[in-house]
Design an enzyme around this catalytic site. Structure first.
Site, short mmCIF file in Angstrom:
data_model
loop_
_atom_site.label_atom_id
_atom_site.label_comp_id
_atom_site.label_asym_id
_atom_site.label_seq_id
_atom_site.Cartn_x
_atom_site.Cartn_y
_atom_site.Cartn_z
N HIS A 162 0.84 -1.21 0.00
CA HIS A 162 0.00 0.00 0.00
C HIS A 162 0.87 1.26 0.00
CE1 HIS A 162 -3.17 2.75 1.22
NE2 HIS A 162 -4.05 1.79 1.27
N GLU A 266 -0.71 1.26 -5.50
CA GLU A 266 -0.49 0.04 -4.70
C GLU A 266 -0.51 -1.21 -5.60
OE1 GLU A 266 -3.76 0.21 -1.92
OE2 GLU A 266 -3.72 2.40 -2.08
#
Ligand code: TA6
Length: 306
Positions: A162, A266
């Site tokens: 992320h 991400e």
């Protein structure tokens, strides 16, 4: 090359990595969480919120949170799974040869489930994470996840790195490489749509899961005249997220104006969960690099070095 384990914020252990050109990174054992990646000039390239809490069990806001064994709320676990909320260990038996004559420096971490974890996710696994900086300041995260179930059972998981990139001004940022792809729009109950633009730009909250994305994705920061390049392997999908003002205000560990200086791109395995039989191992690799310009348009034909 230097690798050093020190006390970080709130006494949490972290490992400092420095390559032969002065590029550096730091990774907390809490969450296996990369919180810093700097170029040879010492410029910070990842976004870390000024209000990030380094207080387990809250995840650190910024850097590169590890989303495992579940991305977002795509399952019964807490959002983004529990790997980012656990204390990892230094892996003294990484079972992989060091990259031959690399000028980089790296650390190997490992996460295995606790008894508590097995109550919420009834599977045995070994998750090995190598974080390496260099050569040339490239930051590489290699995740190897092995099913060690003794009962012969397979398991499935979703995953993402992320990554929060530091940008000068979100309204000056373009993401290239995701044109024409289908995506799931998290702002429209994950409705499946097709990207029409010739690049992604930001005029408001954006939260999309691009499906079957190409190996290379570019994030152009025009104000800083630099481009981040994401290269992903074993990670078919790519999430693009900026919370914008309303969501920013709603996050207690995120400054109200900080949305202007970050973008998440991400790399993940989201639409199609990864399924492993016992003793099978999956590898998901992320390489981040920085180009000193924003002339990478077209087919993202990046220098081979990447
Ligand atoms: O990756 C985008 C996203 O799923 C957003 O929907 C938002 O929830 C973001 O992750 C942050 O999630 P977190 O649990 O770290 O606050």
């Amino acid at each position: 090359m230097a690798v050093e384990q020190v006390k970080g914020l709130n006494g949490l252990e972290k490992v400092l990595l420095k390559d032969s050109t002065g590029c550096s990174a730091e990774v907390y054992l809490y969450g296996g969480h990369v919180t810093s990646w700097k170029n040879e000039k010492g410029e910070e390239l990842l976004f870390l919120s000024n209000k990030a809490l380094f207080e387990p069990p809250k995840a650190i806001r910024g850097g590169i949170p590890i989303c495992f064994p579940q991305f977002s709320n795509l399952g019964p676990l807490v959002a983004h799974g529990f790997a980012r909320n656990r204390i990892w260990s230094i892996d003294t038996d990484p079972q992989i040869a060091p990259t031959p004559n690399s000028s980089g420096s790296f650390v190997d971490l490992i996460l295995k489930p606790s008894e508590e974890d097995s109550k919420i996710w009834p599977h045995s696994f070994e998750y090995r994470l190598r974080v390496e900086v260099g050569p040339g300041g490239i930051l590489t995260l290699t995740s190897r996840i092995r099913n060690t179930n003794p009962d012969g059972k397979s398991f499935s998981f979703t995953f993402a790195y992320h990554t929060y990139f530091s940008v000068s001004d979100i309204s000056e940022v373009r993401v290239e490489g995701l044109e024409t792809l289908d995506y799931l729009d998290n702002l429209q109950e994950r409705k499946r749509l097709t990207e029409q633009g010739d690049a992604i730009t930001f005029e408001g909250e954006l939260d999309r899961i691009y499906l079957q994305a190409p190996r290379k994705i570019a994030i152009l920061d025009h104000e800083k005249n630099r481009t981040f390049v994401v290269i992903k392997d074993g990670l078919p999908d790519a999430v693009v997220w900026n919370p914008w003002d309303k969501k920013a205000k709603a996050m207690s560990d995120f400054g109200d104006e900080e949305y202007k200086h970050m973008v998440c791109v991400e790399a993940g395995a989201i639409e199609d969960p990864v399924t492993l039989k016992p003793s099978e191992e999956w590898t998901g690799r992320l390489q981040l690099s920085l180009l000193p310009n924003t002339h990478v348009g077209g087919s993202l034909d990046l220098p081979n070095a990447l």
